[in-house]
Design an enzyme around this catalytic site. Structure first.
Site, PDB file in Angstrom:
ATOM      1  N   SER A 148       0.809  -1.191  -0.181  1.00 29.80           N
ATOM      2  CA  SER A 148      -0.074   0.082   0.251  1.00 29.80           C
ATOM      3  C   SER A 148       0.699   1.282   0.067  1.00 29.80           C
ATOM      4  CB  SER A 148      -0.916   0.067   1.155  1.00 29.80           C
ATOM      5  OG  SER A 148      -1.604   0.995   0.934  1.00 29.80           O
ATOM      6  N   ASN A 149       0.256   2.163   0.360  1.00 32.19           N
ATOM      7  CA  ASN A 149       1.300   3.579   0.483  1.00 32.19           C
ATOM      8  C   ASN A 149       0.610   4.442   2.016  1.00 32.19           C
ATOM      9  OD1 ASN A 149      -1.025   5.580  -0.197  1.00 32.19           O
ATOM     10  ND2 ASN A 149      -0.747   4.715  -2.163  1.00 32.19           N
ATOM     11  N   HIS A 150       1.374   5.413   2.103  1.00 33.72           N
ATOM     12  CA  HIS A 150       1.017   5.961   3.418  1.00 33.72           C
ATOM     13  C   HIS A 150       0.130   7.120   3.312  1.00 33.72           C
ATOM     14  CE1 HIS A 150       5.024   7.151   2.309  1.00 33.72           C
ATOM     15  NE2 HIS A 150       4.517   8.206   2.243  1.00 33.72           N
ATOM     16  N   SER A 151      -0.836   7.133   2.139  1.00 36.22           N
ATOM     17  CA  SER A 151      -1.943   8.214   2.190  1.00 36.22           C
ATOM     18  C   SER A 151      -2.809   8.173   3.459  1.00 36.22           C
ATOM     19  CB  SER A 151      -2.660   7.889   0.794  1.00 36.22           C
ATOM     20  OG  SER A 151      -3.895   8.599   0.739  1.00 36.22           O
TER      21      SER A 151
END
Ligand code: C5P
Length: 201
Positions: free
Chosen positions: A4-7
Site C-alpha cells: 500500500s502507501n501512506h496516504s
C-alpha cells in the site's frame, strides 16, 4: 502483509467536509485509513482497489461532481495467500511477487459518462506539472489537482498541502497551507470555472 502507501485520506475528507458545508449531498468511498467522517456524509469503507471500483460504480447515478482523491495502487498482488508463506517452504532465498494491473477507477468513471464533472488528483515526485497535464488528457478528466509527494512536509500523510489546480482555462497554484484551506480554495475554483456545467444541473 500487503502493499500500500501512506496516504492518510485527509485531503479527500477535507474536500468532503467543505462540500457538505456548502449544502452538497456527499458520499465518500474510503480506503482503510481515512479518519471518521461527519454523520451527514454517506460513507462506504473499502479495502482494495477492486472493492473501491465496484463501490464507486454502484454510487455514480445522478452524481454532479466526482472527485478522485484516493491514492489507488496501480497494481495488486495476483495471488493472495490466506496462510503465512513459510520461509522453509521456498527453496529460493529470493522471492518474487507477480503483480497484475488494477482498474483505473477514475478513467472508468469518465468512460461511464455517469458523472457531470470528473476531477482527479495527481501524486507526482518530479516533472509534476508536465505529468499532471498529460494525465488529465490521458484520463479524460475535466480538471486535475497536482501535488508533489516527494516533499514529506506536504501531501501524503501530512496536515498541509501545496497544489496546482489544472483546468481547461488555466492553472492556479495554491501555496502551502492546511488541507482544509486547500479544500475551500479548490471548491471555490471548481464552482467558478465550471459554473456553466453546474448551473445546468
Ligand atoms: O496515482 P495517480 O497520480 O496516477 O492518480 C491519478 C488519479 O487517478 C487520481 O485521481 C487517482 O485517484 C486516480 N486513480 C484511480 N485508479 C487507479 C489509479 C489512480 O482512480 N488505479
Amino acid at each position: 502483509r500487503y502493499i500500500s502507501n501512506h496516504s492518510s485520506g485527509l485531503q479527500g475528507l477535507s474536500i468532503a467536509n467543505a462540500a457538505l458545508a456548502r449544502g452538497a449531498k456527499v458520499s465518500v468511498i474510503a480506503g482503510p485509513r481515512v479518519p471518521e467522517s461527519n454523520s451527514s456524509i454517506k460513507r462506504l469503507n473499502v479495502t482494495t482497489a477492486l472493492e473501491m471500483h465496484d463501490a464507486v460504480h454502484q454510487h455514480l447515478d445522478g452524481v454532479d461532481v466526482f472527485i478522485g482523491v484516493a491514492a489507488v495502487a496501480d497494481y495488486r498482488v495476483e495471488a493472495i495467500k490466506d496462510k503465512k508463506i513459510k520461509r522453509a517452504e521456498t527453496q529460493d532465498p529470493n522471492m518474487s511477487l507477480r503483480l497484475v494491473e488494477n482498474p483505473d477507477i477514475i478513467a472508468s468513471v469518465v468512460a461511464s459518462k455517469s458523472a457531470g464533472l470528473v476531477i482527479g488528483f495527481a501524486a507526482e515526485t518530479h516533472n509534476s506539472l508536465e505529468y499532471a497535464r498529460s494525465k488529465r488528457q490521458r484520463k479524460g478528466l475535466d480538471a486535475i489537482i497536482v501535488n508533489d509527494v516527494s516533499d514529506h512536509d506536504i501531501g501524503f500523510n501530512s496536515q498541509d498541502n501545496e497544489v496546482t489546480f489544472i483546468h481547461p482555462n488555466g492553472e492556479t497554484r495554491y501555496p502551502r497551507q492546511s488541507k482544509g484551506q486547500i479544500a475551500e480554495h479548490l471548491l471555490d475554483e471548481i464552482i467558478s470555472v465550471f459554473s456553466k456545467q453546474l448551473d445546468k444541473k
